[in-house]
Design a protein around this motif. Structure first.
Motif, mmCIF file in Angstrom:
data_model
loop_
_atom_site.group_PDB
_atom_site.id
_atom_site.type_symbol
_atom_site.label_atom_id
_atom_site.label_comp_id
_atom_site.label_asym_id
_atom_site.label_seq_id
_atom_site.Cartn_x
_atom_site.Cartn_y
_atom_site.Cartn_z
ATOM 1 N N SER A 1 38.738 40.924 45.138
ATOM 2 C CA SER A 1 39.854 41.868 45.262
ATOM 3 C C SER A 1 40.342 42.340 43.883
ATOM 4 O O SER A 1 40.688 43.511 43.712
ATOM 5 C CB SER A 1 41.005 41.224 46.032
ATOM 6 O OG SER A 1 41.400 40.002 45.419
ATOM 7 N N GLU A 2 40.334 41.436 42.902
ATOM 8 C CA GLU A 2 40.778 41.845 41.557
ATOM 9 C C GLU A 2 39.833 42.878 40.978
ATOM 10 O O GLU A 2 40.269 43.887 40.402
ATOM 11 C CB GLU A 2 40.852 40.615 40.657
ATOM 12 C CG GLU A 2 41.299 40.939 39.234
ATOM 13 C CD GLU A 2 41.312 39.718 38.337
ATOM 14 O OE1 GLU A 2 41.564 39.883 37.125
ATOM 15 O OE2 GLU A 2 41.073 38.597 38.855
ATOM 16 N N ARG B 1 40.258 46.255 42.780
ATOM 17 C CA ARG B 1 41.453 46.981 42.320
ATOM 18 C C ARG B 1 41.205 47.606 40.954
ATOM 19 O O ARG B 1 41.658 48.719 40.677
ATOM 20 C CB ARG B 1 42.647 46.023 42.261
ATOM 21 C CG ARG B 1 43.198 45.631 43.612
ATOM 22 C CD ARG B 1 44.563 44.973 43.468
ATOM 23 N NE ARG B 1 44.466 43.711 42.727
ATOM 24 C CZ ARG B 1 44.294 42.513 43.283
ATOM 25 N NH1 ARG B 1 44.170 42.423 44.603
ATOM 26 N NH2 ARG B 1 44.239 41.427 42.549
ATOM 27 N N LEU B 2 40.485 46.900 40.100
ATOM 28 C CA LEU B 2 40.191 47.440 38.781
ATOM 29 C C LEU B 2 39.267 48.647 38.868
ATOM 30 O O LEU B 2 39.446 49.638 38.141
ATOM 31 C CB LEU B 2 39.558 46.348 37.916
ATOM 32 C CG LEU B 2 39.394 46.651 36.417
ATOM 33 C CD1 LEU B 2 40.762 46.909 35.784
ATOM 34 C CD2 LEU B 2 38.692 45.504 35.718
ATOM 35 N N THR C 1 36.327 32.418 46.443
ATOM 36 C CA THR C 1 35.500 33.377 45.720
ATOM 37 C C THR C 1 34.271 33.764 46.521
ATOM 38 O O THR C 1 33.880 34.921 46.588
ATOM 39 C CB THR C 1 35.091 32.794 44.363
ATOM 40 O OG1 THR C 1 36.267 32.416 43.652
ATOM 41 C CG2 THR C 1 34.311 33.817 43.552
#
Length: 950
Positions: free
Chosen positions: A267-268, A271-272, A527
């Motif tokens: 998800s990180e 978003r990036l 993860t």
């Protein structure tokens, strides 16, 4: 998508012909039905006489002429909307262009002349079977109408009744208990058999083409899709690329496994990547502004922007300002960090921001790739229960029921079995295994072939029992642990409490704990997810892996054929399949409850959508004092219809949001299939409530006391509004289908772009994604539209066959319209191989059952004695056909048969058609993990990037 959801434009109330008095033996059945219809505030749909239907047809015919003239003009002036498919497909996927003549509807002939094989090649199986479904519906209605005119019309016309209008040619004109009731009864049986025959032929054709699609694929589909499977419920020990590869390589040896990839919770990174795309869009916007005006765009850091219909506007602070900064001055700031609220040069700012984000994305991609190779071992929710047990008893419960802290104290159960789980390999087999191509060396995962026992989801159940791997143990059954036998390794206190029932409590807490693991995983996220993809080098291996049970535990390693990458909703792919199913059940429950209580919003619409209610709105009080009775009548007559249509049109939007954002379904085809099923049943509920003016909830309550009332409810209400539905079909044909051609939604967007935006200030990305983007057909919206007409025609086929003529005309027009749209307008955004066709066939048979039940109830009211007995098995026969179709066609179509796989493999080897180079290890890796560094697109496609702007 749903532009053709049009209501009747003219409803003229008339006297509804009442059925003749019911015989006393059947009259008792209907005693409680009157209370049902009299206690509701809903107003039932009014029937329309012949004059009203003619007036409706003439009015809609005028609208048809106007819309067709408008379409012919727009077809030549705005080809990007009405013939835009050629912008997105290669030449082999195109048919000849539409004729350039000015003769109206000259394109119809060219559309109908396209062979079905060419339609399949150009449009794909999804579009092909959508058109085939419309064709089979047209054939059913046309043949039924022909024989209805030849058989039923003379029977009904000479029925010695005193009916007029439509009802002179309907069953209402036949005297009660007359022998002529046998004619429509036998006709219904024959029509049912004919429908079953046609659907059976289409399903045979579907399975044959489906097998070809699964084996040979489609030109626009990644070839690796047909060599891959999707794996759900992967246990923790296998949640790495290497471990999953090793596991399948052991199950299917011989170098048949090409690659494996486990889905990651990134998800990180996602978003990036989204943020980086926003940055590059704004950089391109600043460059386009410079090219259009010759000025350098500036903005204030952190200033919000407005986005409308996919177009992001420039910040208000940059509009109308002149920036005289030279190119050299703009780059003299060096590495200065801009602060929020500072005015900066937009090109310089976003160029530096894009370079920084490209580095961050690349670094995070590398970290995620390393983790994918090794897997991860985050602490699970199970640890809390393990700690409690650890302090309560002197010995642990089981290595699989405790957490990581307990393992450190007591040691690993798997480690103690390491010597016992070593598998001796025969020398000949060792030589064969040495010839298998190995993957590149990766860090060792927690799972290995030397220790194949693992504990999925922290459960005590294992894929391979250690006793089966104990060398020299010939009598394996003697060493099997019976229920309760594992307690012998535990403390005396635990064994004592276990004997008095605490083992049941422990098992219950463990089960709840496992469910908490699923929830924790979905909320916090591990993860490595429990979903993965495995690719093979040949089709028979795909068949083995996708159809054979991989292990004896039902709650792990569930496999199926992989969807194509374009069909996958990547933001939902990492979701736990158990949680998806639970949310699906919850959504189905509440949506079913909404259908049962559908009369509540309909009652509210009829109560609030009136002139009197509008007069209470501010600035509308003049309606209460208005002396214009025609205006008041118009508002009271048409405002409820508009409100109801609006409510029905937003239903698919609600269903789509539920499927994507609540249920987290993993493929677009699955989302469309869920919309199809739910929209269809809501349309049935809407027809029932609108015509009967009754509540489904009350009707279900009435069925508990008198099951036969189901036949009477439908038999008393539906047959008396033939004119209403004839006008409805005429309106859908003459007004609805031209609106499908006009595509008012995209046309409105284009007008907005032309009137409010300057094309010179738009970026190439905005032109591609907003103005000239691909337009795919939404089958979850369109299939229910056709099913609604099918249900109406099946309901009145034997009661008033005149409706079959209008149904046949509608489907002929729909075939022309949708075939033109699919050949020249719509472009497939994914290809599922006609996966929804089996669902729509199933719903068609449900509609046929609804028509049979309605006819059975009506013939009961007509005092038929033996005819109901003759008809009673018919719905059950149709239901059995549904089950037979599911067994013979639906289930086999989900997998590629081994016979067909072997034939295709042999054919590929002989022709040399398949090359291993076509398979890639990252084909099913999440896009955020494989996307390359992003750079601005050129100002226009035929240009290269302007030096100095990037």
């Amino acid at each position: 998508m749903a532009e053709d959801e049009i209501t009747i434009t003219s409803i003229v109330p008339s006297t509804v012909p009442s059925p003749a008095p019911v015989h006393s033996s059947y009259y008792d059945i209907t005693q409680n039905i009157d209370a049902l219809t009299n206690t509701t505030s809903l107003v039932p749909a009014s029937d329309i006489n012949v004059d009203g239907v003619i007036a409706t047809i003439l009015l809609n015919l005028c609208a048809f002429i106007v819309m067709i003239i408008l379409y012919e003009i727009l077809l030549r002036t705005v080809p990007t909307i009405y013939a835009g498919r050629r912008m997105h497909v290669r030449l082999s996927r195109m048919v000849s262009e539409l004729p350039s003549t000015y003769i109206p509807l000259a394109w119809v002939r060219s559309v109908l002349d396209v062979p079905w094989a060419r339609v399949r090649e150009v449009c794909g199986l999804d579009a092909y079977f959508f058109l085939r479904y419309i064709r089979v519906c047209k054939r059913i209605m046309a043949v039924s109408a022909l024989w209805g005119i030849l058989i039923l019309w003379p029977t009904f016309y000479t029925g010695d009744g005193d009916m007029s209008g439509f009802y002179r040619l309907s069953m209402a004109n036949v005297l009660q208990s007359h022998w002529r009731l046998w004619v429509p009864t036998i006709f219904l049986w024959l029509q049912t058999l004919y429908v079953v025959y046609l659907l059976d032929e289409e399903l045979r054709h579907y399975v044959e083409l489906r097998m070809d699609f699964l084996g040979r694929g489609d030109k626009d589909v990644d070839p690796q899709q047909r060599y891959s499977i999707i794996v759900e419920k992967i246990p923790i020990e296998l949640r790495s690329d290497q471990a999953l590869f090793d596991y399948f390589n052991k199950l299917i040896p011989g170098g048949k496994v090409h690659s494996a990839s486990v889905v990651m919770n990134i998800s990180e990174l996602e978003r990036l990547v989204v943020r980086r795309l926003r940055v590059v869009r704004r950089l391109e916007k600043a460059q386009a502004f410079h090219r259009a005006t010759g000025k350098w765009a500036t903005h204030i850091v952190g200033e919000p922007r407005i986005s409308c219909l996919g177009i992001e506007c420039l910040p208000f602070s940059s509009l109308g300002r002149s920036n005289n900064m030279t190119k050299i001055e703009r780059y003299e700031k060096g590495d200065e960090v801009f602060e929020r609220g500072e005015r900066v040069d937009s090109i310089e700012y976003y160029t530096r921001e894009l370079a920084t984000m490209n580095e961050k994305v690349l670094q995070l991609q590398q970290e995620m790739t390393d983790i994918a190779s090794q897997g991860n071992d985050n602490t699970y929710a199970t640890d809390w229960f393990g700690r409690i047990v650890q302090h309560a008893f002197a010995a642990p419960l089981d290595d699989n029921d405790i957490g990581s802290e307990s393992r450190e104290k007591y040691g690993s159960f798997d480690a103690t079995l390491e010597s016992k789980t070593k598998v001796e390999i025969d020398p000949d087999m060792q030589t064969e295994l040495s010839e298998i191509p190995q993957r590149k060396s990766l860090p060792k995962a927690r799972f290995s072939l030397d220790n194949p026992c693992f504990s999925p989801n922290m459960s005590s159940k294992r894929l391979v029992d250690e006793d089966f791997l104990d060398e020299g143990n010939d009598d394996r059954s003697a060493n099997l642990i019976q229920p309760g036998g594992k307690d012998k390794h535990k403390s005396i206190m635990w064994r004592f409490f276990g004997k008095i029932g605490f083992d049941f409590v422990s098992a219950g807490v463990t089960y709840v704990n496992q469910q908490l693991d699923v929830v924790v995983e979905s909320v916090i996220g591990r993860t490595m997810a429990s979903t993965g993809f495995v690719s093979f080098t040949d089709l028979p291996s795909v068949c083995y892996a996708a159809s054979a049970p991989l292990c004896h535990q039902p709650e792990m390693l569930q496999t199926s054929l992989s969807p194509e990458p374009r069909d996958i909703i990547w933001k939902n792919i990492q979701g736990n399949i158990n949680l998806v199913k639970q949310r699906e059940d919850a959504a189905n429950f509440f949506l079913a409850l909404g259908a049962i209580l559908w009369s509540i919003p309909l009652t509210a619409i009829q109560a609030l959508a009136t002139a009197e209610s509008l007069s209470r709105v501010p600035f509308m009080s003049w309606l209460s004092t208005s002396s214009n009775l025609r205006l008041t009548a118009f508002i009271n007559g048409y405002l409820p219809v508009v409100a109801l249509l609006t409510l029905i049109m937003i239903l698919p939007i609600i269903f789509e949001w539920v499927a994507v954002n609540y249920e987290n379904r993993k493929t677009y085809s699955d989302v469309q299939n869920s919309i199809l099923n739910r929209y269809f049943y809501y349309q049935l509920a809407n027809i029932f409530i609108t015509v009967t003016a009754g509540s489904i909830w009350d009707s279900l309550n009435d069925l508990l006391y008198s099951p036969y009332s189901a036949f009477v409810i439908l038999g008393r209400s539906l047959p008396t509004v033939v004119g209403y539905f004839v006008s409805f079909l005429a309106t859908k044909t003459l007004a609805g289908l031209p609106m499908v051609l006009l595509r008012l939604g995209p046309l409105s967007k284009m007008l907005f772009y032309r009137l409010c935006l300057r094309e010179s200030k738009l970026t190439q990305r905005e032109l591609d994604e907003a103005i000239y983007r691909k337009e795919g057909i939404m089958y979850g919206w369109e299939y229910p539209t056709q099913l609604l007409v099918v249900v109406i025609c099946f309901t009145y086929a034997c009661i008033s066959p005149v409706i079959l003529i209008f149904g046949a005309i509608y489907f002929q027009g729909a075939l022309i319209v949708y075939q033109k749209q699919l050949l020249h307008v719509y472009t497939a955004t994914y290809e599922s191989g006609g996966l929804m066709f089996t669902s729509v066939v199933d719903r068609t048979l449900v509609g046929l059952i609804c028509g049979q039940v309605t006819f059975l109830g009506y013939i009961i009211i007509r005092q038929g004695y033996y005819q109901p007995i003759f008809l009673f098995p018919l719905p059950f026969f149709t239901w059995s056909i549904m089950r037979r179709f599911n067994t013979m066609y639906v289930k086999p179509s989900t997998q590629l048969s081994l016979q067909r796989a072997q034939e295709i493999e042999l054919e590929n080897k002989e022709l040399g058609a398949f090359m291993m180079s076509e398979l890639r290890e990252g084909a099913f890796r999440q896009p955020a993990l494989t996307v390359d560094p992003v750079h601005p697109l050129p100002y226009r496609r035929d240009e290269i990037n302007i030096p100095g702007l990037i």
